[in-house]
Scaffold this active site. Structure first.
Site, PDB file in Angstrom:
ATOM      1  N   LEU A 360     -20.873  46.489  68.035  1.00 15.20           N
ATOM      2  CA  LEU A 360     -19.730  46.021  68.826  1.00 15.20           C
ATOM      3  C   LEU A 360     -19.575  46.770  70.140  1.00 15.20           C
ATOM      4  O   LEU A 360     -18.605  46.545  70.854  1.00 15.20           O
ATOM      5  CB  LEU A 360     -18.433  46.154  68.011  1.00 15.20           C
ATOM      6  CG  LEU A 360     -18.351  45.298  66.744  1.00 15.20           C
ATOM      7  CD1 LEU A 360     -17.082  45.613  65.982  1.00 15.20           C
ATOM      8  CD2 LEU A 360     -18.401  43.815  67.098  1.00 15.20           C
ATOM      9  N   ARG A 361     -20.516  47.657  70.458  1.00 17.36           N
ATOM     10  CA  ARG A 361     -20.386  48.391  71.717  1.00 17.36           C
ATOM     11  C   ARG A 361     -20.428  47.443  72.913  1.00 17.36           C
ATOM     12  O   ARG A 361     -19.749  47.671  73.910  1.00 17.36           O
ATOM     13  CB  ARG A 361     -21.509  49.436  71.841  1.00 17.36           C
ATOM     14  CG  ARG A 361     -21.295  50.669  70.986  1.00 17.36           C
ATOM     15  CD  ARG A 361     -22.134  51.829  71.492  1.00 17.36           C
ATOM     16  NE  ARG A 361     -22.002  52.981  70.619  1.00 17.36           N
ATOM     17  CZ  ARG A 361     -22.874  53.329  69.687  1.00 17.36           C
ATOM     18  NH1 ARG A 361     -23.966  52.590  69.526  1.00 17.36           N
ATOM     19  NH2 ARG A 361     -22.685  54.369  68.925  1.00 17.36           N
ATOM     20  N   GLY A 362     -21.235  46.420  72.840  1.00 13.97           N
ATOM     21  CA  GLY A 362     -21.320  45.469  73.949  1.00 13.97           C
ATOM     22  C   GLY A 362     -19.982  44.808  74.234  1.00 13.97           C
ATOM     23  O   GLY A 362     -19.579  44.659  75.397  1.00 13.97           O
TER      24      GLY A 362
END
Length: 422
Positions: A360-362
């Site tokens: 979920l970093r993007g």
């Protein structure tokens, strides 16, 4: 975009300046006591084994670092004699790289930027020119970790204990620090080291802070990061993941905050970057060589002007530099008030999902970067255009590599964005 970044009609892409990369007063890593200096290796202590030797208890505390006032004044005076860096406002072109750097200064939680491109394209020059634009922050005076006097997450152990006891801590304002990490640095120099001799003889943990301590709440820059030794890459991964640096040695453990903006640059022809470290960079910028002959000549002439008289050259861009610095300070102040609609958040997550982006970093970085861009433009609400500007830089390096794919990953992100946002 050029007007947004405050660029002018001149540029430079040449060898980086060798000037000091920070105006933050440095803290001496040696522990001082009244009347003598301790923590040295040659303390003249002899260790002879005895049958009835008593064991000295090592207290669980960090050594308070005191700063000599005359030494601190000398650090401030040394800034005046430092060689000037090339002004950020004088660099034209490469808007993608400059925008990524500015957004990270506005919101450090974006997570840094990885700059990849041909050699001699001004990557290091641009990063180091960012020093003049860095805003001031409040730090605890005399603290080697640049502790935040208000936020416990950015406090060293000693400062936090003082605050919890209700003690007043002295506060000073200083510029955000930029620290260069050399490729040949040792692990002790990066992480810091413990003076075991002092710990055994005096019962205190004499810690000599390293580069990670100096970079806390600042910028850690690694040139040619793809050539960095694996053991240093592991250190950066650990600190970037936890935000803390822990030094373990001989049963003694010392931890301190190490939250920094990680900026790396490199040439892809010289080797690939480990995917674990690449994912830690919030944004990814690509730079290319200038092909226009007239512009290349102008670059050479501007570089000659700067080399012949750096002070006068910097004065010509002082107004633009000040304007850009004020723009950054205003954006940092207004960042918390910028809003992003839920509809945009859902579409950003759809783009990440359909591109098979792991984790979920993007999603998180794209939301933060879009808000920082809106703040830089002086807006209080994120638009689709803001997302379109930053999303290729936030997702390009997170896509799975396909050796048979000839299309640039940034183009794939833009195409998927146009498909979903249309």
């Amino acid at each position: 975009m050029a007007s947004l970044l405050g660029t002018s009609s001149s540029a430079i892409w040449a060898s980086p300046s060798l000037s000091s990369s920070s105006s933050t007063p440095s803290i001496s890593p040696i522990c001082f006591r009244p009347g003598k200096i301790c923590g040295g290796l040659n303390a003249g202590i002899q260790m002879r084994p005895k049958k009835n030797k008593c064991r000295r208890h090592v207290s669980v505390m960090n050594v308070a670092t005191e700063i000599n006032s005359t030494e601190q004044v000398g650090k401030f005076d040394s800034k005046k004699s430092a060689r000037p860096v090339y002004p950020f406002a004088a660099i034209v072109g490469q808007d993608e790289m400059k925008l990524c750097l500015l957004l990270n200064v506005i919101d450090p939680k974006i997570g840094g930027v990885m700059i990849m491109g041909d050699r001699g394209t001004g990557k290091s020059t641009t990063v180091r020119s960012l020093v003049d634009l860095l805003p001031e922050i409040e730090v605890v005076a005399g603290d080697p970790y640049n502790s935040d006097p208000l936020d416990p997450e950015f406090m060293g152990v000693e400062v936090r204990e003082k605050v919890e006891r209700g003690e007043q801590v002295p506060v000073i304002a200083t510029k955000i620090n930029m620290v260069d990490l050399p490729l040949g640095a040792t692990e002790d120099r990066v992480c810091g080291t413990i003076d075991i001799e002092k710990a055994l003889t005096e019962g205190v943990k004499a810690f000599e802070p390293g580069l990670l301590a100096k970079a806390n709440r600042g910028i850690l820059y690694v040139d040619e990061v793809n050539l960095l030794d694996d053991h240093l890459v592991d250190v950066l991964l650990d600190s970037a993941a936890s935000g803390w640096n822990t030094v373990e040695r001989e049963g003694i453990s010392i931890s301190h905050p190490a939250r920094f903006i990680l900026i790396g640059s490199g040439n892809p022809e010289e080797g690939e970057l480990r995917p674990q470290l690449l994912d830690r960079f919030g944004m990814h910028a690509q730079v290319g060589t200038v092909r226009d002959a007239d512009l290349r000549v102008k670059i050479v002439e501007e570089r000659a002007r700067f080399d012949s008289n750096p002070k006068d050259f910097r004065e010509t861009y002082k107004t633009e530099q000040d304007k850009l610095q004020d723009q950054i300070s205003t954006a940092r102040s207004n960042l918390s008030s910028v809003q992003i609609d839920r509809e945009l958040k859902v579409k950003i997550s759809r783009v990440c999902s359909e591109l098979n982006v792991d984790g979920l970093r993007g999603d998180i970085v794209t939301n933060r970067a879009a808000k920082a861009l809106a703040a830089l433009k002086g807006k209080d609400r994120v638009t689709a255009d803001d997302v379109a500007t930053v999303i290729p830089n936030c997702l390009r390096h997170r896509l799975r590599k396909d050796p048979l794919e000839s299309i640039d990953s940034g183009v794939l992100v833009s195409e998927k964005f146009a498909e979903i946002f249309s």
